[in-house]
Write an enzyme that holds these catalytic residues in place. Structure first.
Site, mmCIF file in Angstrom:
data_model
loop_
_atom_site.group_PDB
_atom_site.id
_atom_site.type_symbol
_atom_site.label_atom_id
_atom_site.label_comp_id
_atom_site.label_asym_id
_atom_site.label_seq_id
_atom_site.Cartn_x
_atom_site.Cartn_y
_atom_site.Cartn_z
ATOM 1 N N TYR A 163 0.870 -1.041 0.031
ATOM 2 C CA TYR A 163 -0.026 0.074 -0.062
ATOM 3 C C TYR A 163 0.938 1.310 -0.021
ATOM 4 O O TYR A 163 1.493 1.807 1.038
ATOM 5 C CB TYR A 163 -0.594 0.012 1.218
ATOM 6 C CG TYR A 163 -1.860 1.092 1.364
ATOM 7 C CD1 TYR A 163 -2.434 1.768 0.283
ATOM 8 C CD2 TYR A 163 -2.192 2.013 2.636
ATOM 9 C CE1 TYR A 163 -3.186 2.859 0.321
ATOM 10 C CE2 TYR A 163 -2.843 2.968 2.667
ATOM 11 C CZ TYR A 163 -3.349 3.725 1.691
ATOM 12 O OH TYR A 163 -4.137 4.463 1.931
ATOM 13 N N ASP A 203 -2.338 -1.539 -3.895
ATOM 14 C CA ASP A 203 -2.919 -0.012 -4.254
ATOM 15 C C ASP A 203 -1.562 0.916 -4.184
ATOM 16 O O ASP A 203 -0.680 1.246 -3.275
ATOM 17 C CB ASP A 203 -3.749 0.357 -3.139
ATOM 18 C CG ASP A 203 -4.003 1.960 -3.448
ATOM 19 O OD1 ASP A 203 -3.486 2.617 -4.346
ATOM 20 O OD2 ASP A 203 -4.713 2.524 -2.316
ATOM 21 N N HIS A 306 -12.506 1.684 -3.574
ATOM 22 C CA HIS A 306 -11.708 0.611 -4.853
ATOM 23 C C HIS A 306 -12.485 -0.889 -5.204
ATOM 24 O O HIS A 306 -13.313 -1.161 -4.411
ATOM 25 C CB HIS A 306 -10.388 0.061 -4.148
ATOM 26 C CG HIS A 306 -9.259 1.246 -3.972
ATOM 27 N ND1 HIS A 306 -8.280 1.247 -4.861
ATOM 28 C CD2 HIS A 306 -9.190 2.108 -2.838
ATOM 29 C CE1 HIS A 306 -7.456 2.202 -4.144
ATOM 30 N NE2 HIS A 306 -7.989 2.927 -3.141
#
Length: 316
Positions: A163, A203, A306
């Protein structure tokens, strides 16, 4: 019912995606019917924007229907105990006879409560896990976890859940993001040398090319589409030797996007960003098929900002 947007049809709006799933009863609005081929290993990644909130909004229904073997989570924002409890509830929701044995859960919780946090869930136990990219690097706190799996031919598959920082131009947040991307550029080649196959999921908060952001012209000076950020991705998919799996299968088409702001009509108008990735070493990338973005059918059915990115891999 979620819309299963295939990369082959990514130039179409979500309501005209080809290969739409079979309808499910209204009692199960988050389920997707997409049977997994018997020989495939299904691997998914999603930023859950808080695992407890995602569970309340329907993530468990989605997971129960998707036949996922390995699931990478980002922005978990929960303690290990809370995460394990939620995952057990997911297994119970799926009707598992022995919920405790259904998922092996490994996570990297951030030191600051309620922030970041990454995890890897798998049906098979990993042989080893590691957190952090390197020593004394506070920028990777709660943002990196690796898990090694032995696959059918005895080779080693390393899966990463990552992330990256969202960043903000002109602030320390952007400095943290740039340092983190630099650490990644140093670590990824090393990872490829120590493992037979590597799959980096997560991500990364950067759109690599103009195809990855609907409104790219309005974001060239914003974090997420800065030239200096995108240059790291040139390296990831160049000298570092990794393949952008979804893009390689999609070709040069817009999106499909994986993140939409909760503000305004971004979701309804599909004004999104493709910032969630499967990054694979070349041989592994060659085994990837059937990439899907599990986009909710409408705004009210979203359980995160998302959408999951799901890919089948024909592993040995």
């Amino acid at each position: 019912m979620p819309v299963r947007c295939s990369y082959a049809s990514s130039q179409h709006p979500p309501d005209t995606c080809e290969g739409e799933p079979v309808s499910e009863p209204d009692d199960f609005p988050h389920r997707i019917v997409d049977p997994k081929p018997a020989e495939a290993t299904r691997i998914a990644s999603v930023n859950v924007n808080g695992i407890r909130a995602a569970a309340r909004k329907g993530m468990g229904e989605w997971l129960a229907s998707r036949e996922v073997d390995i699931l990478a989570l980002q922005e978990v924002r929960a303690t290990p105990d809370v995460l394990s409890k939620v995952v057990t509830e997911f297994a119970e929701q799926a009707g598992a006879e022995d919920p405790d044995s259904q998922w092996h859960v490994h996570d990297h919780e951030a030191a600051h409560k309620g922030r970041a946090g990454v995890a890897i869930l798998s049906r098979k136990a990993p042989v080893e896990t590691r957190t952090r990219i390197g020593d004394d690097r506070p920028e990777d706190d709660g943002r990196w976890i690796e898990a090694d799996y032995e696959i059918g031919d005895g080779s080693l598959l390393t899966v990463v859940s990552v992330y990256a920082h969202s960043g903000e131009v002109g602030t320390p947040r952007q400095d943290h993001k740039m340092r983190f991307l630099q650490y990644m550029s140093e670590h990824l080649p090393q990872l490829a040398q120590r493992s037979d196959h590597v799959l980096v999921l997560g991500d990364l908060n950067v759109g690599h090319t103009k195809l990855d952001i609907k409104n790219w012209k309005g974001n060239v000076k914003n974090s997420g589409f800065l030239p200096e950020e995108r240059a790291f991705f040139d390296t990831f998919f160049g000298d570092a030797g990794y393949v952008d799996v979804a893009r390689s299968l999609a070709g040069e088409v817009d999106g499909p996007y994986t993140w939409w702001s909760y503000r305004g009509k971004a979701f309804d108008n599909d004004t999104g960003w493709r910032i969630d990735y499967h990054m694979a070493t070349p041989e592994l990338a060659g085994r990837a098929v059937n990439p899907q973005v599990d986009r909710a059918a409408d705004y009210s059915m979203r359980w995160s900002d998302h959408a999951p990115l799901v890919v089948d891999y024909n592993l040995p």
